[in-house]
Design an enzyme around this catalytic site. Sequence first.
Site, PDB file in Angstrom:
ATOM      1  N   ASP A 144       0.920  -1.217  -0.053  1.00  0.00           N
ATOM      2  CA  ASP A 144       0.204   0.091  -0.166  1.00  0.00           C
ATOM      3  C   ASP A 144       0.877   1.165   0.161  1.00  0.00           C
ATOM      4  OD1 ASP A 144      -1.799  -2.056   0.346  1.00  0.00           O
ATOM      5  OD2 ASP A 144      -3.178  -1.023   2.003  1.00  0.00           O
ATOM      6  N   LYS A 207      -7.106   2.899  -2.957  1.00  0.00           N
ATOM      7  CA  LYS A 207      -7.499   2.984  -1.564  1.00  0.00           C
ATOM      8  C   LYS A 207      -7.896   4.227  -1.256  1.00  0.00           C
ATOM      9  CE  LYS A 207      -5.477   1.498   2.908  1.00  0.00           C
ATOM     10  NZ  LYS A 207      -4.194   0.882   3.216  1.00  0.00           N
ATOM     11  N   LYS A 243     -10.291  -0.236  -2.165  1.00  0.00           N
ATOM     12  CA  LYS A 243     -10.390  -0.416  -0.732  1.00  0.00           C
ATOM     13  C   LYS A 243     -10.753   0.722  -0.162  1.00  0.00           C
ATOM     14  CE  LYS A 243      -7.188  -1.504   3.149  1.00  0.00           C
ATOM     15  NZ  LYS A 243      -5.841  -2.076   3.506  1.00  0.00           N
TER      16      LYS A 243
END
Lengths: 307, 281, 496
Positions: A144, A207, A243
């Site tokens: 991430d 995300k 996400k």
Amino acid sequence: MSTSNITFRKTGSSIKVTPVDEVSLEARAASLATRSIKTDSKRAALHLAIRCMDLTTLEGADTPEKVASLCQKAKRPDPSNHDVPSVAAVCIYPEMVHHAVEATEGSSVKVASVAGAFPSGLSTIEARTADIADAVKRGADEIDIVLNRSAFLAGDEQRAFEEIVASKDACGKAHLKVILEVGELGSYDKIRQASMLAMTAGADFIKTSTGKISQASSLPRVLCMAEAVRDFAQQTDISVGIKAAGGIRTAKQAWHYLVVIGETLGTEWLSPEMFRIGASSLLNDVLLQLKRLDSGSYSGPDYVTVD
Amino acid sequence: MTGKIPIAKTYKLFIDGAFPRSESGRTFSVNDTEGELIANVSQASRKDFREAVRAARAAQLPWASRTAYNRGQILYRVAEMLESRKTEFVELLKSIGVNSRSATREIEDSIQRWVWYAGWSDKYSQILGSVNPVSGPYFNFTVPEPTGVVGIIAPTEPSMLGLISRLAPAIVSGNTVVVVSEGHSSLTSVTIGEVLATSDVPAGVVNILTGDQTDLLPWMVGHLDVNAIDISGISQETDLTLIEEAASNVKRVVSRQVNEESLELLSDFLEMKTVWHPIGR
Amino acid sequence: MVNSNSKGGSSLEDFGIEYASAIESTSLVNIKDKYGLFIDGNFVDSSSGKSFKTLDPSTEKPLSVVAEASSDDVDRAVRAAGVAYEKYWKKMPGADRARYLFRIARHLQERAREFAVLETLDGGKPIKESRDVDLPLAAAHFFYHAGWADKLEYAFPQRQLEPHGVVGQIIPWNFPLLMAAWKLAPALACGNTVVLKPAETTPLTALLLAEIIRDVDLPPGVVNIVTGAGETGSAIVEHPEVNKLAFTGSTEVGKLIQRSAIRRNLPLTLELGGKAPHVIFEDAALDQAIEGVINGIFFNQGHVCCAGSRLLVQESIADNFIDRLQKRIELLRVGNPLDKNTDIGAINSQAQLERIDQLVKAGIEEGAEVFKPSCSLPENGYWYPPTVLTGVQQSHRVAREEIFGPVLVVQTFRTPEEALEKANNTPYGLSAGIWTEKGSLIHWMAERLRAGVIWANTFNKFDPTSPFGGYKESGFGREGGMHGLAAYLKNSGGRS
């Protein structure tokens, strides 16, 4: 820049970005949140929410034991009920990756690591790609990283784009999630542009948030991103995951996210491969709801494990 | 010697800025109080009416699209032209039976009334419009807009002040009009048309037909491209069932006995438009 | 692989998760076997003894039997209103009228759920809409106008105004309670008394409102509610002691009423049909525009006079937009109106269903292509799926006539001028929609569209403070806002 085509030197590809109207977008999200669900279907929905969940600990005080405990919870969220599935992944700092890899060995739980000067992203790209490569080497399945909001908001979209391309290279086989930090972008137009930019640069997932600022995921923000994902898929035939992270605390909220994803993107996205909910306190509320379904009476916080 | 025999004015129709004769070739005579012929006036036909509506429609959007300030300027110019032809109007009114003092007063009042309405051009929307505090993230406002093409039956008495009082409030907001005038008042109406033709009022904004009211009324009432009619000028005896056909395109039908300056008369030819827009980032 | 939801209804259902049949309980609604007319503060039988059935259009099951007002009954109601005007309402200070309106608003809020369920049962609209739109707006209308009752002199400075006296009001079946509120609240605030006729297919919420009116002790005769069909309406329109008429409904009937009003020089306001253009420019926020179009035409099954029934989409994005639109339509949930997840309910009546069907068939005959989603419709009741007609030309009947159902016709344009020309090319002028991110284009369009309500980057929004009403054959007069009050006042001393 309300409507534009983003063109990037590296790929030469041109991606159309559609503008977003805030009021109508929020009204649509609110309307989706009024969808109610059949009692018989609730268990399936709650299990799906768990299967899509990333349990997260991103504290300076994280220790190997703390991570081990998180992994245990990830593998078996409800020790008293084996029907309850494992979560999708645990999300930790690079330093903790090998502990997590060890603790989740043999399970379906993936190890995700933040990397690349999380949460600001403001170090040299060399340092960030090295950080990513290191996390991957330690065994992370997923990386991430953050979008370089500094470059993006200053108008240097090309740089923000190239850094994601470089990060993707550094990931190798690991999946790349790009955190947009939507709470810092200022408008839905920017969220949509950032989504398109990240996907064009090669993100496997986009995300919402780092969880490090108060403004995090919200239903309309995720709807906005989902619409970008759908556009990108239409334009390129590439399906990118989403996400939602931060601020999701209740089973009901998780259900709303599932509705938004399901109605905007379709069934294909309702799986841990394409949708994740990043949360720390959500899991216990979902577990309490499951207990309520099983027993017919309301449970309490002492009947689920703290971590 | 030349110059002894006066050149009499031909009273023609006023359509699209020009003064044509009726396509029918028909006229009617108007006599003075002594019974002497003043003029043979063109008698408009339904085809003339159709042409007048066509001209009014073509002129409507351009007229309404001018700035309110510009419409005000033009209307003020009309007042100046009225002022400069005061003597002519006094003589005209006298010839159709208005005494000298009343005639002078009527023209004075007419000019004042015209100026009064001219001044409204850039004010009425501030009085009649609104910003509406709706319960939600929307900017919501209401603005008055002209109704479109207005048919006016010119009041016969007083012929000058009567027509001025109906014309000015209709055109100041951007409507265009077709006036139907009959009898003695035809002379006044056509002369007003001559003033308008020399006052920068764009062609087609005002069209004036002279003729038989009862002949032309059904065409006005039934015309689908006329948005509103002001029938305040019809004679008391007129059978209102003649007006019913106005419903064929849901015309606004105005009938008000108001003889003073009135913002209501201006409002009669306005539509309220409400616009919504979200407030967001 | 993308958009696997394009066929087969809800994606979540395919996944094993079903939306609840979240049926709103009808237990809090007590529908009587029989309803009388509300005249002079009492529920009374019709003098003729005639009555008619009202049914649930989603099942075709009868709900109740309602008295049919004869011209004698209308006469009784008008007289009661006349007496109430002289005896109570004319003399009552505005501040006191305001209190009654506040009371009505509060009672509506308190019994909102009951009203919402009844509205849905009697009319077929989704409970989501009656609960979230009709009821809150109806109460808000009473609140808004309550505040005006003692401030009328501020609305029209420099004018000496007074109420008309007895007002006759006729309302349609698409928003039965809301239209009653739109009509009653300003009329009462301005000091008029009322004879109101709800539509024959949807009389029940107006009659429940009559109960509230009785419960709040509004003086008898101030509001009278007479039920019936066209004949009852005519009796109101033609009654010599009615001083003002207000009608919401079809343009066809509106024109008949206008004829009558013209003959008698009677003040009138009309809110009639529409064929609203909904213009989508290529730079629009497309996903929100899709939502706007969906809401514009499928809200209340398209039984909306201001429905965005003519989609005008810029040719450069037309294929993409229509593709998105069709995918979105696949997600609409058509079915039991009492289900909280239902997006599209039942068509209001057999007659309306036939009209929709007939017009769509005419469209197909003229060459339009039809898109209908794969949803299944219930067996009983009146249903029509959300429908899109493409390949429609300006001259086609479906592009010109009001369908008043969930049917969208699609046309394209190339330039703003062409959009405007097509948009305005209709005898109607009630509403219009514009979607573009370019501010100056919004104003350019908004200024030139010949319609009373312009929704820019939104659609089908309503508010008691916001004047609503049409241009051209969509009627005249405004409802809501300060402008709406004008319809219910006249100059003192008889000048109209």
